[in-house]
Design a protein around this motif. Structure first.
Motif, PDB file in Angstrom:
ATOM      1  N   SER A  67       0.820  -1.218   0.000  1.00  5.74           N
ATOM      2  CA  SER A  67       0.000   0.000   0.000  1.00  5.74           C
ATOM      3  C   SER A  67       0.849   1.261   0.000  1.00  5.74           C
ATOM      4  CB  SER A  67      -0.931   0.005   1.222  1.00  5.74           C
ATOM      5  OG  SER A  67      -1.842  -1.066   1.169  1.00  5.74           O
ATOM      6  N   ILE A  70       2.891   2.145  -3.369  1.00  8.44           N
ATOM      7  CA  ILE A  70       2.123   1.887  -4.581  1.00  8.44           C
ATOM      8  C   ILE A  70       2.609   2.720  -5.767  1.00  8.44           C
ATOM      9  CG2 ILE A  70       0.311   3.590  -4.107  1.00  8.44           C
ATOM     10  CD1 ILE A  70      -1.690   1.462  -5.112  1.00  8.44           C
ATOM     11  N   PHE A 140      -4.548  -1.958  -9.147  1.00  9.74           N
ATOM     12  CA  PHE A 140      -3.277  -1.424  -8.656  1.00  9.74           C
ATOM     13  C   PHE A 140      -2.157  -2.451  -8.859  1.00  9.74           C
ATOM     14  CE2 PHE A 140      -6.245   1.269  -6.044  1.00  9.74           C
ATOM     15  CZ  PHE A 140      -6.002   2.428  -6.760  1.00  9.74           C
ATOM     16  N   MET A 141      -1.470  -2.873  -7.804  1.00 13.05           N
ATOM     17  CA  MET A 141      -0.283  -3.722  -7.977  1.00 13.05           C
ATOM     18  C   MET A 141      -0.605  -5.217  -7.923  1.00 13.05           C
ATOM     19  SD  MET A 141       2.981  -1.808  -6.242  1.00 13.05           S
ATOM     20  CE  MET A 141       2.287  -1.706  -4.600  1.00 13.05           C
TER      21      MET A 141
END
Length: 615
Positions: A67, A70, A140-141
Motif C-alpha cells: 500500500s 504503490i 493497482f499492484m
C-alpha cells in the motif's frame, strides 16, 4: 463448470475482496449449476512470508510494500522475477530508481526471494480445486503477481481457461495486457455483471465470444478486442457480495491476530460530480463515470445482512462519492439502528455541518472528503467546485463531529503560481489543531483524467512512469497502453516555493497531535483557549459584537457580509473597526483568510486523539 476466482497480492489483508464477493454471486445467480470457489492469495502471501522468513517479514511489512509503496511499483517488482524466471530481474534498475528518489526498498528486496516458491505453491493449491476456468481480478499492484500465477497455471495445465478483469484491464490497458501475455485467454474490460456470464456461455458452447462487449480473446494467434459498450450496469443488477469463503480463509489464517478485519460494501458506482465537472487530475472510474446508486433501504439491508453474518462492525464503502440521497434514506436508518457501526466513506468536501453531524451520528468514523487544496484559485484549476475557505471549514467540522479525515494536499497544476500558495502556506501554522494532509504531493498524470485525455491542458509530453521500467519487460509503446501512471514535464510551482509548502505540511503533521484551539462559553464571554504547537498558551476573551462576529464566521463570510449581519443584529460597529478587528484575529491565527472570505478556526469540544502507533 468449475470456476475458481483469485485475488492476488497486494489486496489489503484486512478486507475481503469486493470483486470476488460480487463475481461469486454473479456466476451463481446466472449459472446455478456451476461450482464457484475462491483463492485469497493476499492472505496466503502474508502467511507465507511470516512462516518462511521465521517471523522477520510480518503483516506490517506487507502493508508497507503493498500500500505505502504503490507509486513506486515495489509490490509488482517483488513478483516480476517470478514472471520472467529471473530472480535478479530489474534489481539494478530498481536500485538506481530508489537512489535517485530516496525510496526505501529493503523490505521489498527481502521479499523477492520468496516469490517464485509462493507462485509454485499457489499453482498447486489452485489446480487442486480442479477448475475449468480461473478468473483473476486485478487492481493497482495485482497485475504482475496475477500474471506470474496465470503463466504457471497455463504451463502446468495448458487447456485451463484464464480470464482477467478489474480496473487494471479497463480500456486500452486490457487489450495491451492480453496481446502481450498469450497465456491469458480472455480479458474482461469494464464491468463484469453482464460480460462474465456471457463469456461462460460461449466457453460452454465452444463458440467464439464475438458478441461480448469489450472482451479481449484469441482468434488463433491474433488478439481481438471487441468494441466496448456504452451500457452501464444498473444498480438492480449489482448483487450483494458473498464473503463466506473469505471468512473461512481468514478464520483459518495465522494472520487473523495481526489484522482488524472490515467488511466492504458498494452503494454507488461512478461520480456524480465527475459527470459534470471531471476533476482535472483524477483518472478514477476510468470508462465508467456515469453515476448510479442503490436505494438507501437496499444498501442498509445489505449491510445488515453482512454484519449479522460476519459479526464485524467496521464497514468500508468503496463509493468514489456518497450519493446525496443517502442523507435522507440511508444514514438516518443507520443512526436509528442503534448499532455501534464504524463506517468509512468518501464524500465531497462541501458538506454542511448538519450533514457532517449526521455522518457522525450514523457511526461514520472515517471520511475521505477529497479536499486536495486550501487555495481557491488552485481548486478552480482542479475543477473541484469548492473554495479553500469551505475546505478549512470542513476540516474544522470534522473535529467538531469526531470524524477522522484523510486527505492529500496536491500541487503541480498548469497555471498555478507562487502567489497561489504563499498566503496559504503563511497560514498553515494556524491550522495545526486541524487534521493535516498525508503530505504535499505533486500530481501524477493518470490515464482517463482530463489532463491525460486533453494534452492542451498542459501535459502534452508524456511517457509511461519510470517505475514501470523495473516492473515490466515490455517496449515503451506497449507500456503506453498497459499502464495507468505517466511521467511528464512538471507544471506549477517548483524550487523554494515547493519546498516551503512541503516543509510547512511536515510541521503541521509534527505538531498536530498536541495542538488545540477550543471555543468555550463563559456567561456573556466567548473564550478561545489556544494550545497550538508553536504558539505560547493563551486564552482570548470576546464579548459583544466581537463574540458575535467570531460565531458568525464559523460559516465563512466576507467582511462586507459579516458587517451587514452584525448591523442587522443591532451592533454598532463601523466597517473600518470591523476590518481592523478581522486583521487582529487573523494575526492571532483565529481566522483563515481565503481571498475575501474569512472562516473561524476554533473547534467545540476536546478532540480524542491517539498519537501515531498507539493502540
Amino acid at each position: 463448470m468449475r470456476v475458481h476466482l483469485v485475488t492476488m497480492p497486494w489486496h489489503p489483508i484486512d478486507l475481503p475482496s469486493l470483486q470476488l464477493g460480487l463475481l461469486n454471486r454473479i456466476v451463481r445467480q446466472a449459472r446455478p449449476g456451476d461450482r464457484v470457489t475462491e483463492f485469497h492469495a493476499s492472505l496466503r502471501w502474508a502467511e507465507f512470508l511470516l512462516e518462511r522468513s521465521g517471523g522477520r517479514l510480518r503483516p506490517g511489512d506487507y502493508v508497507s510494500v503493498g500500500s505505502d509503496a504503490i507509486f513506486h511499483g515495489l509490490g509488482d517488482w517483488v513478483f516480476s522475477g517470478a514472471l520472467y524466471d529471473d530472480p535478479g530481474w530489474g534489481l539494478a534498475r530498481l536500485r538506481d530508481y530508489a537512489a535517485a528518489r530516496d525510496v526505501f526498498i529493503d523490505t521489498a528486496v527481502a521479499m523477492r526471494p520468496y516469490a517464485a516458491a509462493f507462485i509454485a505453491e499457489c499453482a498447486s493449491e489452485v489446480l487442486a480445486a480442479e477448475p475449468d476456468v480461473v478468473g483473476f481480478t486485478s487492481t493497482f499492484m495485482q497485475n504482475v503477481p496475477s500474471l506470474a500465477l496465470a503463466r504457471e497455471l497455463k504451463r502446468r495445465r495448458p487447456r485451463l481457461t484464464i480470464v482477467f478483469g478489474g480496473s487494471n484491464c479497463d480500456g486500452p490497458m486490457g487489450h495491451a495486457l492480453h496481446r502481450n501475455h498469450p497465456f491469458v485467454d480472455h480479458v474482461v474490460r469494464g464491468e463484469a455483471e453482464y460480460a462474465l456470464p456471457a463469456l461462460l456461455r460461449h466457453l460452454d458452447a465452444g463458440t467464439a465470444p464475438v458478441d461480448v462487449p469489450g472482451l479481449c480473446w484469441w482468434d488463433g494467434t491474433l488478439s481481438r478486442a471487441n468494441t466496448e459498450t456504452r451500457r452501464i450496469v444498473a444498480p438492480a443488477d449489482i448483487p450483494s457480495p458473498d464473503y463466506d469463503q473469505w471468512q473461512t480463509a481468514l478464520d483459518a489464517s495465522p494472520i487473523q491476530r495481526y489484522v482488524h478485519p472490515k467488511l466492504v460494501v458498494e452503494g454507488a458506482r461512478g461520480c456524480w460530480w465527475g459527470e459534470k465537472h471531471h476533476c482535472t487530475f483524477c483518472g478514477l472510474n476510468g470508462s465508467a463515470m456515469a453515476f448510479r446508486a442503490k436505494p438507501g433501504e437496499r444498501l442498509w439491508a445489505e449491510i445488515d445482512r453482512l454484519v449479522r453474518r460476519h459479526r464485524i462492525l467496521d464497514v468500508v464503502t468503496v463509493d468514489n462519492i456518497i450519493d446525496m440521497a443517502y442523507f435522507q434514506d440511508f444514514l438516518p436508518r443507520v443512526a436509528d439502528s442503534g448499532w455501534d457501526l464504524r463506517l468509512h466513506y468518501e464524500v465531497k468536501s462541501n458538506l454542511t455541518p448538519a450533514q457532517l453531524k449526521l455522518l457522525g451520528a450514523s457511526g461514520t468514523v472515517h471520511i475521505q472528503p477529497g479536499i486536495e487544496g486550501l487555495g481557491s484559485r488552485v481548486l478552480d484549476l482542479m475543477d473541484k467546485g469548492v473554495t479553500g475557505a469551505r475546505n478549512v471549514r470542513t476540516l474544522r467540522e470534522c473535529e467538531n463531529h469526531a470524524l477522522t479525515c484523510s486527505w492529500n494536499l496536491l500541487y503541480g497544476f498548469p497555471g498555478e503560481t507562487a502567489d497561489d500558495y504563499t498566503p496559504v502556506v503563511d497560514q498553515l501554522p494556524a491550522l495545526v489543531h486541524l487534521q493535516p494532509p498525508s503530505g504535499a504531493h505533486r500530481i501524477q498524470l493518470e490515464r482517463f483524467s482530463p489532463h491525460f485525455t486533453d494534452p492542451a491542458r498542459g501535459f502534452a509530453e508524456r511517457r509511461p512512469a519510470e517505475m514501470y521500467q523495473h516492473v515490466y519487460d515490455l517496449p515503451e509503446d506497449e507500456l503506453a497502453d498497459l499502464v495507468y501512471l505517466f511521467d511528464t514535464e512538471d507544471a506549477g510551482i517548483a524550487g523554494p516555493v515547493e519546498q516551503r509548502l512541503k516543509d510547512a505540511v511536515a510541521e503541521w503533521r509534527a505538531g498536530h497531535a498536541h495542538s488545540r484551539l477550543l471555543f468555550a462559553q463563559d456567561g456573556e464571554e466567548l473564550l478561545v483557549h489556544d494550545r497550538r504547537h508553536g504558539r505560547p498558551p493563551a486564552t482570548h476573551r470576546f464579548t459583544g459584537w466581537r463574540a458575535e462576529a467570531l460565531r458568525r464566521l464559523e460559516a465563512g463570510r466576507t467582511v462586507t457580509a459579516l458587517h451587514r449581519l452584525l448591523t442587522a443584529d443591532g451592533h454598532d460597529v463601523t466597517p473600518q473597526t470591523l476590518a481592523e478587528w478581522i486583521q487582529q484575529a487573523c494575526s492571532l491565527g483565529l481566522l483563515f483568510r481565503d481571498g475575501p472570505t474569512c472562516v473561524a478556526l476554533p473547534t467545540w469540544g476536546e478532540p480524542v486523539r491517539l498519537t501515531e502507533g498507539a493502540g
